[in-house]
Design a protein around this motif. Structure first.
Motif, PDB file in Angstrom:
ATOM      1  N   GLY A 103     -35.929 -38.837  96.974  1.00  0.00           N
ATOM      2  CA  GLY A 103     -35.817 -39.649  95.769  1.00  0.00           C
ATOM      3  C   GLY A 103     -35.081 -38.933  94.655  1.00  0.00           C
ATOM      4  N   THR A 104     -35.452 -37.666  94.428  1.00  0.00           N
ATOM      5  CA  THR A 104     -34.788 -36.888  93.381  1.00  0.00           C
ATOM      6  C   THR A 104     -33.321 -36.624  93.729  1.00  0.00           C
ATOM      7  N   TYR A 105     -33.054 -36.380  95.021  1.00  0.00           N
ATOM      8  CA  TYR A 105     -31.679 -36.123  95.480  1.00  0.00           C
ATOM      9  C   TYR A 105     -30.779 -37.323  95.200  1.00  0.00           C
ATOM     10  N   PHE A 106     -31.199 -38.503  95.616  1.00  0.00           N
ATOM     11  CA  PHE A 106     -30.356 -39.692  95.422  1.00  0.00           C
ATOM     12  C   PHE A 106     -30.274 -40.087  93.946  1.00  0.00           C
ATOM     13  N   PHE A 107     -31.349 -39.845  93.197  1.00  0.00           N
ATOM     14  CA  PHE A 107     -31.295 -40.135  91.765  1.00  0.00           C
ATOM     15  C   PHE A 107     -30.289 -39.225  91.059  1.00  0.00           C
ATOM     16  N   SER A 108     -30.264 -37.943  91.433  1.00  0.00           N
ATOM     17  CA  SER A 108     -29.315 -37.018  90.811  1.00  0.00           C
ATOM     18  C   SER A 108     -27.880 -37.385  91.171  1.00  0.00           C
ATOM     19  N   ILE A 109     -27.660 -37.871  92.403  1.00  0.00           N
ATOM     20  CA  ILE A 109     -26.317 -38.318  92.790  1.00  0.00           C
ATOM     21  C   ILE A 109     -25.881 -39.492  91.926  1.00  0.00           C
ATOM     22  N   ILE A 110     -26.742 -40.475  91.798  1.00  0.00           N
ATOM     23  CA  ILE A 110     -26.399 -41.664  90.999  1.00  0.00           C
ATOM     24  C   ILE A 110     -26.100 -41.278  89.560  1.00  0.00           C
ATOM     25  N   LEU A 111     -26.928 -40.407  88.992  1.00  0.00           N
ATOM     26  CA  LEU A 111     -26.771 -40.028  87.586  1.00  0.00           C
ATOM     27  C   LEU A 111     -25.473 -39.249  87.362  1.00  0.00           C
ATOM     28  N   ILE A 112     -25.257 -38.193  88.158  1.00  0.00           N
ATOM     29  CA  ILE A 112     -24.118 -37.306  87.916  1.00  0.00           C
ATOM     30  C   ILE A 112     -22.801 -37.969  88.306  1.00  0.00           C
ATOM     31  N   ILE A 113     -22.770 -38.689  89.428  1.00  0.00           N
ATOM     32  CA  ILE A 113     -21.530 -39.347  89.844  1.00  0.00           C
ATOM     33  C   ILE A 113     -21.159 -40.469  88.886  1.00  0.00           C
ATOM     34  N   SER A 114     -22.140 -41.153  88.333  1.00  0.00           N
ATOM     35  CA  SER A 114     -21.848 -42.194  87.332  1.00  0.00           C
ATOM     36  C   SER A 114     -21.149 -41.595  86.122  1.00  0.00           C
ATOM     37  N   ILE A 115     -21.662 -40.448  85.666  1.00  0.00           N
ATOM     38  CA  ILE A 115     -21.016 -39.755  84.538  1.00  0.00           C
ATOM     39  C   ILE A 115     -19.611 -39.304  84.930  1.00  0.00           C
ATOM     40  N   ALA A 116     -19.452 -38.800  86.177  1.00  0.00           N
ATOM     41  CA  ALA A 116     -18.135 -38.340  86.637  1.00  0.00           C
ATOM     42  C   ALA A 116     -17.138 -39.489  86.678  1.00  0.00           C
ATOM     43  N   VAL A 117     -17.569 -40.672  87.100  1.00  0.00           N
ATOM     44  CA  VAL A 117     -16.675 -41.837  87.147  1.00  0.00           C
ATOM     45  C   VAL A 117     -16.203 -42.207  85.746  1.00  0.00           C
ATOM     46  N   VAL A 118     -17.123 -42.191  84.776  1.00  0.00           N
ATOM     47  CA  VAL A 118     -16.755 -42.528  83.397  1.00  0.00           C
ATOM     48  C   VAL A 118     -15.734 -41.523  82.852  1.00  0.00           C
ATOM     49  N   PHE A 119     -15.970 -40.228  83.070  1.00  0.00           N
ATOM     50  CA  PHE A 119     -15.040 -39.214  82.584  1.00  0.00           C
ATOM     51  C   PHE A 119     -13.689 -39.324  83.295  1.00  0.00           C
ATOM     52  N   ASP A 120     -13.706 -39.571  84.591  1.00  0.00           N
ATOM     53  CA  ASP A 120     -12.450 -39.676  85.341  1.00  0.00           C
ATOM     54  C   ASP A 120     -11.634 -40.878  84.877  1.00  0.00           C
ATOM     55  N   PHE A 121     -12.309 -41.993  84.613  1.00  0.00           N
ATOM     56  CA  PHE A 121     -11.599 -43.188  84.144  1.00  0.00           C
ATOM     57  C   PHE A 121     -10.992 -42.949  82.763  1.00  0.00           C
ATOM     58  N   ASN A 122     -11.752 -42.315  81.866  1.00  0.00           N
ATOM     59  CA  ASN A 122     -11.219 -42.029  80.534  1.00  0.00           C
ATOM     60  C   ASN A 122     -10.037 -41.066  80.590  1.00  0.00           C
ATOM     61  N   GLU A 123     -10.082 -40.127  81.531  1.00  0.00           N
ATOM     62  CA  GLU A 123      -9.012 -39.138  81.633  1.00  0.00           C
ATOM     63  C   GLU A 123      -7.738 -39.723  82.233  1.00  0.00           C
ATOM     64  N   ASN A 124      -7.881 -40.689  83.142  1.00  0.00           N
ATOM     65  CA  ASN A 124      -6.722 -41.190  83.880  1.00  0.00           C
ATOM     66  C   ASN A 124      -6.284 -42.587  83.480  1.00  0.00           C
ATOM     67  N   ILE A 125      -6.919 -43.190  82.486  1.00  0.00           N
ATOM     68  CA  ILE A 125      -6.570 -44.559  82.116  1.00  0.00           C
ATOM     69  C   ILE A 125      -5.120 -44.662  81.638  1.00  0.00           C
ATOM     70  N   ASP A 126      -4.616 -43.585  80.987  1.00  0.00           N
ATOM     71  CA  ASP A 126      -3.221 -43.606  80.551  1.00  0.00           C
ATOM     72  C   ASP A 126      -2.266 -43.650  81.738  1.00  0.00           C
ATOM     73  N   LYS A 127      -2.567 -42.883  82.784  1.00  0.00           N
ATOM     74  CA  LYS A 127      -1.723 -42.899  83.982  1.00  0.00           C
ATOM     75  C   LYS A 127      -1.790 -44.251  84.678  1.00  0.00           C
ATOM     76  N   PHE A 128      -2.987 -44.818  84.738  1.00  0.00           N
ATOM     77  CA  PHE A 128      -3.133 -46.120  85.381  1.00  0.00           C
ATOM     78  C   PHE A 128      -2.285 -47.177  84.665  1.00  0.00           C
ATOM     79  N   MET A 129      -2.288 -47.133  83.347  1.00  0.00           N
ATOM     80  CA  MET A 129      -1.519 -48.108  82.576  1.00  0.00           C
ATOM     81  C   MET A 129      -0.026 -47.816  82.654  1.00  0.00           C
TER      82      MET A 129
END
Length: 386
Positions: A39-65
């Protein structure tokens, strides 16, 4: 009479239930720890990867556009495959965090002390941790070896098209054995045209050169239904028969050479897009042809098994350093744990670079961190509370 029969049936069922519980390979304690771990393992994955997705999108949104990346490809080709790839890549970090987090909580609540005071040995306490680690390792290996590489095809293609626009679409100075005693050399190969310049083909018998072909260009025939069909232009051949030498030349020659365009181009991150059987076959084929640039494929091949096995080692370290109740609570255990896992990741990166750039044996390089940290795990395990 019916009530007596119903009561006896209920007793028999209760007796069967108690027998199943008593003889079950997993006790209530095992199920409790395994549930907490997973339970803790999958919860940590969801939490940290969600944050990573947000940071990655903010960093690359200029390239995407800038490169007009379609929104559908961003979410379904890139991020839908981004999440499982990076979850699996940093699985050891999530395992470490999960073990330290919930084991420290158990120790702070004196649950570890209560378990050990009942006569349960520390080795018995570690058993459910290892069962959970085996579940995670099996999932990681199956996904990393057979499932994620299929999704990586779309992810890598998206990155090369919209994030890494300056990708290399040619190769130079490629030499490989295309048949027994037949060596081909491609001076420069253009992937877009499927054409190579400065081509030579040498045939050897008993280590002696018997035929030499040199051509200005060679192009793969994409319209042909037969594989290995190439068109050579501006060629000259030399047949060496003892002291005699027969020279021929021509403007165009259709021929069959057992090499495909993809054999000449090792695209960026290609090793991530191959399943384990494909990776093994690619390594064997390129070795047989004398192709030298296969170190990163060998590293990827051995890393998939080594990373999964590291789950057991890091689990033992995590439970050993966090099972003791401390005044400072989670802080000390988490600090030691993060220092160890970051050292492991850094060490793994360094030895992988050695294998790719310094021709160090890939199998040894990839497994060195596991061997070293296995001794560290044994040290902390012996120091763990009894």
């Amino acid at each position: 009479m019916a009530n007596i029969e119903d009561t006896s049936k209920a007793k028999r069922k209760a007796g069967i239930g108690r027998w199943i519980v008593q003889h079950s390979p997993l006790s209530r304690l095992d199920r409790y720890i395994i549930g907490k771990f997973l339970g803790t393992y999958f919860f940590s994955i969801i939490l940290i990867i969600s944050i990573a997705v947000v940071f990655d999108f903010n960093e690359n949104i200029d390239k995407f556009m800038r490169f007009d990346a379609p929104m559908e490809e961003i979410f379904f080709d890139y991020y839908l495959n981004f999440v499982p790839y990076y979850s699996n890549l940093f699985s050891q970090l999530f395992v470490f965090i999960a073990v330290i987090f919930f084991t420290t909580k158990l120790a702070d609540n004196s649950e570890i002390i209560a378990m050990l005071s009942t006569g349960t040995s520390f080795a018995r306490l570690v058993r459910p941790y290892m069962i959970a680690a085996a579940i995670i390792a099996s999932i990681n290996y199956t996904l990393g070896a057979y499932v994620i590489p299929v999704g990586n095809i779309k992810r890598v293609r998206f990155e090369n098209r919209y994030k890494n626009r300056g990708r290399q679409d040619y190769s130079a100075n490629v030499q490989l054995e295309v048949d027994t005693g037949v060596i081909a050399y491609f001076g420069r190969y253009e992937e877009r045209l499927k054409m190579a310049y400065d081509f030579t083909l040498d045939s050897f018998e008993d280590k002696k050169l018997v035929k030499h072909l040199q051509a200005v260009t060679i192009q793969y025939d994409t319209l042909s239904y037969e594989p290995y069909h190439w068109i050579i232009t501006g060629y000259q051949t030399r047949d060496l028969q003892g002291r005699r030498e027969i020279i021929r030349s021509g403007s165009k020659l259709d021929t069959v050479i057992k090499v495909m365009p993809q054999d000449l181009m090792a695209s960026r991150d290609m090793e991530m897009t191959l399943t384990m059987p494909q990776l093994e076959e690619h390594i064997k084929r390129q070795k047989a042809r004398g192709f030298a640039n296969i170190q990163k494929f060998e590293v990827e091949y051995w890393k998939r098994g080594a990373s999964s096995f590291a789950t057991f080692i890091l689990t033992i370290i995590g439970v050993s350093i966090s099972a003791r109740k401390r005044k400072n609570g989670m802080g000390i255990a988490l600090g030691i744990g993060l220092a160890l896992i970051l050292t492991y990741i850094m060490f793994q990166t360094v030895v992988s670079s050695m294998a790719v750039n310094a021709n160090f044996p890939a199998a040894i390089a990839v497994w060195i961190p596991n061997f070293i940290f296995a001794f560290i795990a044994y040290y902390y395990y012996k120091k763990a509370p009894r």
